[in-house]
Design an enzyme around this catalytic site. Structure first.
Site, PDB file in Angstrom:
ATOM      1  CD1 TRP A 119      -3.115  -0.993   0.426  1.00 55.92           C
ATOM      2  CD2 TRP A 119      -1.911  -2.388   1.680  1.00 55.92           C
ATOM      3  NE1 TRP A 119      -3.798  -2.180   0.510  1.00 55.92           N
ATOM      4  CE2 TRP A 119      -3.082  -3.059   1.272  1.00 55.92           C
ATOM      5  CE3 TRP A 119      -0.988  -3.088   2.460  1.00 55.92           C
ATOM      6  CZ2 TRP A 119      -3.375  -4.370   1.635  1.00 55.92           C
ATOM      7  CZ3 TRP A 119      -1.276  -4.392   2.819  1.00 55.92           C
ATOM      8  CH2 TRP A 119      -2.465  -5.018   2.408  1.00 55.92           C
ATOM      9  CG  HIS A 163      -6.629  -0.932   3.036  1.00 57.60           C
ATOM     10  ND1 HIS A 163      -6.154  -2.196   3.214  1.00 57.60           N
ATOM     11  CD2 HIS A 163      -6.169  -0.243   4.126  1.00 57.60           C
ATOM     12  CE1 HIS A 163      -5.446  -2.283   4.312  1.00 57.60           C
ATOM     13  NE2 HIS A 163      -5.442  -1.095   4.887  1.00 57.60           N
ATOM     14  NE  ARG A 186      -4.215   1.263  -2.117  1.00 57.10           N
ATOM     15  CZ  ARG A 186      -4.534   0.025  -2.374  1.00 57.10           C
ATOM     16  NH1 ARG A 186      -3.934  -0.607  -3.368  1.00 57.10           N
ATOM     17  NH2 ARG A 186      -5.429  -0.615  -1.647  1.00 57.10           N
ATOM     18  CD  GLN A 236      -9.891  -0.549  -1.183  1.00 55.85           C
ATOM     19  OE1 GLN A 236     -10.017  -0.719   0.026  1.00 55.85           O
ATOM     20  NE2 GLN A 236      -8.825  -0.947  -1.854  1.00 55.85           N
ATOM     21  CB  VAL A 276      -7.690 -12.784   5.101  1.00 51.62           C
ATOM     22  CG1 VAL A 276      -8.796 -11.778   5.238  1.00 51.62           C
ATOM     23  CG2 VAL A 276      -6.802 -12.477   3.915  1.00 51.62           C
ATOM     24  CB  ALA A 334     -12.933  -9.257   5.748  1.00 51.27           C
TER      25      ALA A 334
END
Ligand code: YSA
Length: 356
Positions: free
Chosen positions: A164, A185, A211, A225, A268, A324
């Site tokens: 990122w 994000h 970004r 997003q 995740v 998610a």
């Protein structure tokens, strides 16, 4: 020089009223009427000066002449009022006959605005999830390092931070660090939501992200997003697949196939990216510009929420599980409407914007 008396004043005030009334009778417009008022009743008007001149009379004469002067003033004001009414009525009658309204003329079209294509697609995406039981929440665009990275299992120095490209906000804290940034994000809202609620959690988070990126046909330095988060007891990877499959069906139609492949995000485990089969070539691939010959179009990153993220907000990872996801609405709109360059969204060109 002869001293003025109440008798001579009576004569001259009557003359003045007669002259004024005569002039008034010939006046037919509001500008001349105003000029008449100033000439007789204004601060330096003839009647005003006459009344001021009475100061030279002795007391008794002044009382008599003063009463006559006031009577004359009342009379002139009355005449002014009547004339003003009759001029106004004449004007109304004239405009009613001359400026008639032609009700058969076509009306002037009203220029109406419309929703920006990104707003439209964000609403469409959120609606698809809302009908599946998700609520919509929003969060700050200026975020802390803590929520944007730390709470997502990306500590300082973690190589995943390079995924990122961050725009830092130039405000140093007492430790000499720069803890504020423009969120890269919408994922920081995962921890913010979980900290303020107990499971079950089902939210989608639309919002703007930033970004430090060179722009090209598929990359903007600011874009939207939509984040999604579902946490409860017993949530499995099958729930993730079922929910996202249903979302793709609602947005792209029932013929679309869905593909999940392994991907890496530190927050995740396991992580996936989700693609739909290309609607331009129907998944055929060869020679297709939209899917670049692959037959598949990637639409989001997703996964099962990492146990460290759950533990970080005080949820028991032995008891609760969740999934998610995060997707880019502009990229989805590009796919849906065949838009070839993401920069068109924010170049304020009405020729582009008014097509949606
Ligand atoms: C992954 C797993 C989760 O459990 C939850 C969320 C995520 C997504 C993760 N937070 C993320 O940001 N992944 S991403 O960097 O791949 O971006 C997600 C989507 O944002 C991309 O698929 C793309 O559609 C969009 N995006 C990213 N950079 C962009 C952009 N859109 C336009 N311009 C850019 N520069």
């Amino acid at each position: 020089m002869t001293q003025p008396t109440s008798q001579s004043s009576a004569l001259s005030v009557q003359d003045l009223v007669d002259t004024a009334a005569g002039e008034l009778a010939g006046i037919n417009d509001t500008e001349s009427l105003e000029a008449w008022r100033v000439a007789y009743l204004g601060r330096r008007g003839r009647l005003t000066l006459f009344l001021r001149g009475l100061a030279q009379l002795d007391l008794e004469e002044r009382r008599v002449a003063g009463a006559m002067g006031n009577q004359a003033k009342g009379r002139l004001e009355e005449l002014l009022d009547e004339r003003s009414k009759s001029i106004r009525e004449a004007q109304l009658t004239r405009s009613a006959s001359e400026d008639r309204l032609d009700v058969t003329l076509p009306g002037r079209p009203l220029v109406s605005g419309r929703l920006h294509p990104t707003t439209q697609i964000v609403r469409e995406i959120c609606n698809a999830f809302m009908t599946m039981g998700f609520s919509v929440v929003e969060g700050p665009e200026v975020e802390t390092d803590h929520y944007n990275f730390e709470m997502l299992n990306i500590p300082l120095g973690h190589p995943a931070r390079d995924m990122w490209n961050t725009l830092w906000v130039d405000q140093q804290n007492e430790d000499g660090q720069y803890p504020l940034l423009l969120r890269t994000h919408t994922s920081p809202m995962q921890a913010r939501v979980m900290e303020s609620t107990r499971p079950p959690v089902r939210v989608v988070v639309p919002g703007k992200c930033y970004r430090y990126e060179a722009t090209d046909a598929t990359h903007e330095w600011h874009f939207y997003q939509v984040e999604g988060l579902a946490v409860d007891e017993g949530i499995t990877f099958a729930d993730l697949k079922g929910t996202l499959f249903e979302f793709a069906r609602r947005l792209f139609g029932s013929d679309r196939k869905v593909r999940f492949r392994c991907d890496y995000f530190p927050f995740v485990e396991p992580g996936v990216d989700m693609s739909i089969d290309c609607f331009a070539c129907d998944g055929e691939g060869s020679g297709c510009r939209i899917c670049r010959d692959s037959g598949w179009i990637e639409i989001m990153g997703a996964g099962m929420v990492h146990p460290k993220v759950l533990a970080g907000v005080g949820y028991d990872p032995e008891k609760y599980t969740g999934f998610a996801f995060g997707l880019g609405p502009e990229r989805i709109a590009m796919l849906k409407y065949g838009i070839e360059d993401i920069r068109l969204f924010y170049s304020n060109d009405l020729r582009f914007l008014s097509q949606f």
